[in-house]
Design an enzyme around this catalytic site. Structure first.
Site, PDB file in Angstrom:
ATOM      1  N   ASN A   9      93.847 -56.350 -83.774  1.00  0.00           N
ATOM      2  CA  ASN A   9      92.851 -57.434 -83.685  1.00  0.00           C
ATOM      3  C   ASN A   9      91.418 -56.947 -84.255  1.00  0.00           C
ATOM      4  O   ASN A   9      90.612 -56.512 -83.455  1.00  0.00           O
ATOM      5  CB  ASN A   9      92.830 -57.797 -82.249  1.00  0.00           C
ATOM      6  N   TRP A  10      91.250 -57.204 -85.154  1.00  0.00           N
ATOM      7  CA  TRP A  10      90.000 -56.821 -85.983  1.00  0.00           C
ATOM      8  C   TRP A  10      88.584 -57.740 -85.610  1.00  0.00           C
ATOM      9  O   TRP A  10      87.573 -57.301 -85.618  1.00  0.00           O
ATOM     10  CB  TRP A  10      89.904 -56.790 -87.359  1.00  0.00           C
ATOM     11  N   LYS A  11      88.819 -58.548 -84.655  1.00  0.00           N
ATOM     12  CA  LYS A  11      87.859 -59.755 -84.313  1.00  0.00           C
ATOM     13  C   LYS A  11      86.948 -60.142 -85.426  1.00  0.00           C
ATOM     14  O   LYS A  11      87.316 -60.135 -86.663  1.00  0.00           O
ATOM     15  CB  LYS A  11      87.512 -59.054 -83.226  1.00  0.00           C
ATOM     16  N   HIS A  95      93.043 -65.902 -77.011  1.00  0.00           N
ATOM     17  CA  HIS A  95      92.522 -64.510 -76.622  1.00  0.00           C
ATOM     18  C   HIS A  95      91.377 -64.668 -75.620  1.00  0.00           C
ATOM     19  O   HIS A  95      90.771 -65.675 -75.592  1.00  0.00           O
ATOM     20  CB  HIS A  95      91.795 -63.828 -78.014  1.00  0.00           C
ATOM     21  N   GLU A  97      88.687 -63.667 -75.309  1.00  0.00           N
ATOM     22  CA  GLU A  97      87.187 -64.239 -75.749  1.00  0.00           C
ATOM     23  C   GLU A  97      86.978 -65.618 -76.295  1.00  0.00           C
ATOM     24  O   GLU A  97      86.085 -66.263 -76.041  1.00  0.00           O
ATOM     25  CB  GLU A  97      86.836 -63.003 -77.333  1.00  0.00           C
ATOM     26  N   GLU A 167      96.549 -59.133 -71.489  1.00  0.00           N
ATOM     27  CA  GLU A 167      95.201 -58.242 -71.652  1.00  0.00           C
ATOM     28  C   GLU A 167      94.353 -58.481 -70.574  1.00  0.00           C
ATOM     29  O   GLU A 167      93.437 -59.247 -70.138  1.00  0.00           O
ATOM     30  CB  GLU A 167      94.456 -58.746 -72.852  1.00  0.00           C
ATOM     31  N   GLY A 173      87.771 -53.931 -74.511  1.00  0.00           N
ATOM     32  CA  GLY A 173      86.557 -53.458 -74.887  1.00  0.00           C
ATOM     33  C   GLY A 173      85.431 -52.626 -74.115  1.00  0.00           C
ATOM     34  O   GLY A 173      84.369 -52.424 -74.162  1.00  0.00           O
ATOM     35  N   SER A 213      91.677 -51.680 -74.240  1.00  0.00           N
ATOM     36  CA  SER A 213      91.046 -50.279 -74.264  1.00  0.00           C
ATOM     37  C   SER A 213      92.345 -49.464 -74.592  1.00  0.00           C
ATOM     38  O   SER A 213      92.384 -48.148 -74.161  1.00  0.00           O
ATOM     39  CB  SER A 213      90.451 -49.694 -73.258  1.00  0.00           C
ATOM     40  N   GLY A 234      92.268 -53.713 -80.096  1.00  0.00           N
ATOM     41  CA  GLY A 234      90.882 -54.285 -80.788  1.00  0.00           C
ATOM     42  C   GLY A 234      90.081 -53.079 -81.487  1.00  0.00           C
ATOM     43  O   GLY A 234      90.503 -52.689 -82.427  1.00  0.00           O
ATOM     44  N   GLY A 235      89.177 -52.378 -80.424  1.00  0.00           N
ATOM     45  CA  GLY A 235      88.368 -51.398 -81.254  1.00  0.00           C
ATOM     46  C   GLY A 235      88.988 -50.402 -81.852  1.00  0.00           C
ATOM     47  O   GLY A 235      88.442 -50.031 -82.950  1.00  0.00           O
TER      48      GLY A 235
END
Ligand code: PEP
Length: 251
Positions: A9-11, A95, A97, A167, A173, A213, A234-235
């Site tokens: 997930n590149w956001k 998600h 976010e 998640e 994150g 993470s 993610g990251g």
């Protein structure tokens, strides 16, 4: 046997040049990877760019959101058909976010899940508790409700196809990962909820990713848990080497 699925997930990251570089590097290592399903979910603006790079490889394309309507006066929105038009196979829905910043509810997520399945897109449905909910021992109740409401009313084919991402919001994150035992406990709970919603066979077929993470140093242990069928990253997905290492830890 459930095939593991690892999605990046590149956001809201990567301009065209950067996306080209990252997708090309991932393709170089994973173009022929068949034992793990690999999905890249870049922002809308580079779906076409990334899709062209990974075309005719084993790496699949996904989006990070969509609207539930087919078309019309919904300024700023994108439909499932538009994503299919760009050769997306997956879409991340609900998600945390989006739940937090765009006020998406389980009812909204449920409409999107149904629209995605109707358009032949595979939804990756995110669920997970907040830190204060975990500390108040509400994890089971929160996650159960999210699964029941987000997946309500699916037929068995859609149900089996849907991917769930557990998640824990406190792990996204933050560098704080759920321990393998903590994650497994919730994954097993989700599978029990799925069995009650449909039947044990269908519940066994559903893939449940862990997200929060996940990185090369903790992926192997998380992915070796019996009910953890992959990762939503993610990251670490913004770094080709780290992402590839996580995929290779999955199979
Ligand atoms: C995510 O946002 O889906 C996620 C898991 O992020 P991170 O890996 O950075 O915690």
């Amino acid at each position: 046997m459930r095939k593991k699925i690892v999605a990046g997930n590149w956001k809201m990251n990567k301009l065209v040049g950067e996306a080209t570089e990252l997708a090309t590097a991932v393709k170089r290592s994973l173009a022929d990877k068949t034992d793990v399903e690999v999905v890249l979910c870049p922002p809308f603006t580079v779906l076409k760019t990334v899709g062209d790079i990974i075309a005719n490889t084993q790496v699949k394309l996904g989006a990070q959101n969509m609207h539930w309507e087919k078309e019309g006066a919904f300024t700023g929105e994108v439909s499932a058909g538009m994503l299919r038009d760009l050769f997306c196979h997956y879409v991340i829905l609900g998600h945390s976010e989006r739940r937090q910043f765009c006020h998406e509810t389980d009812a909204v997520v449920n409409r999107k899940v149904k629209a995605a399945l109707t358009a032949n897109l595979t939804p990756i449905v995110c669920v997970g508790e907040l830190l204060e909910q975990r500390e108040a021992n509400q994890t089971e109740e929160v996650v159960t409700n999210q699964v029941l409401k987000s997946l309500a009313g699916l037929d068995e084919t859609g149900f089996r196809r849907t991917v769930i991402a557990y998640e824990p919001v406190w792990a996204i994150g933050t560098g704080r990962t759920a321990s393998p035992a903590q994650a497994q406990e919730v994954h097993a709970l989700i599978r029990r909820v799925l069995a009650k919603m449909s039947n044990p066979g269908a519940a066994q077929a559903v893939r449940i990713q862990y997200g929060g993470s996940m990185k090369p140093s903790n992926a192997k242990e998380l992915l070796s848990q019996p009910d953890i069928d992959g990762g939503l990253i993610g990251g670490a997905a913004l770094d080709a080497a780290a992402f590839v290492e996580i995929v290779n830890a999955a199979g």
